[in-house]
Each structure stands twice: as C-alpha cells, then as structure tokens.
Motif scaffolding. Structure first.
Motif: not given
Length: 130
Positions: A1-15
C-alpha cells in the motif's frame, strides 16, 4: 500500500528547532515533487515549502524563508523539513504531499487549487509555546 508517513512533530519553545520527516512506502519518491503544508486551528491549510524531483529545486513561503530547509534523501525515500527559529505562529498540523510531476520549479503551482496530489500523509502536530 502506497503511503506517506510524517514524524518528528512535538512541543518546542520559541526559538527552538524540529526536524520533520516524510517517509514514503509502497512507491519511490524519485519522480515526485513533494510539498509541505500546514493547518493551524481555525485557519485554512497553507503551503510551506516544496522540492522538485527534477533537480531538487526548492521553494519557501515568505513566512518560513531563512528558517526552514526542505531536503530529500532518495536513498531513504524520505523528505525532510528542518525548522529552526520556531515561532508560536508556526504552530499547526504539518502535512506532506507528493505529486507525480517532473518539473524544474514548483513554487508557482504547488498550492494551486487544481493540483491533484497523489499521496498525502496523516499529519504531525507542531506546537511552539513557552
């Protein structure tokens, strides 16, 4: 099955910084132009950046130019979005999308309403907050 999977997001402070990944499975990204979009709560989806399959040319929206870097690793079959100097306004769900189009530039068409992307990822949440 062809698909794209994103990762790496999260909570980060400004800067701070984050590196998003968009991994393809079931197909090869070599011949696809790939774009990153984002959608913040209560706002329409907007384009962020794109990278071509032809020669890896890139394009950035003014809001992220100089802070974000898009790149592709055809061996890993993955597109990356390096995000530095993050601001609260960057808070959104980030999506990658791929369209089978071998062209030299992508900035002048990748957000057009009639572009039919072949594959979309499920999205990854990025929250910039202190």
């Amino acid at each position: 099955q062809a698909q794209l999977v994103e990762s790496g997001g999260g909570l980060v402070q400004p800067g701070g910084s984050l590196r998003l990944s968009c991994a393809a499975s079931g197909f090869t990204l070599d011949d696809f132009t790939v774009a990153w979009f984002r959608q913040a709560p209560g706002k329409e989806r907007e384009g962020v950046s794109c990278i071509t399959s032809y020669d890896g040319s890139t394009y950035y929206e003014d809001s992220v130019k100089g802070r974000f870097t898009i790149s592709r690793d055809n061996v890993k079959n993955t597109i990356f979005l390096e995000m530095d100097s993050l601001k609260p306004d960057d808070t959104a769900v980030y999506y990658c999308a791929a369209v089978w189009r071998a062209v030299e530039k992508c900035g002048d068409w990748y957000t057009d309403w009639d572009v039919e992307y072949d594959h979309w990822g499920q999205g990854t949440q990025v929250t910039v907050s202190s």
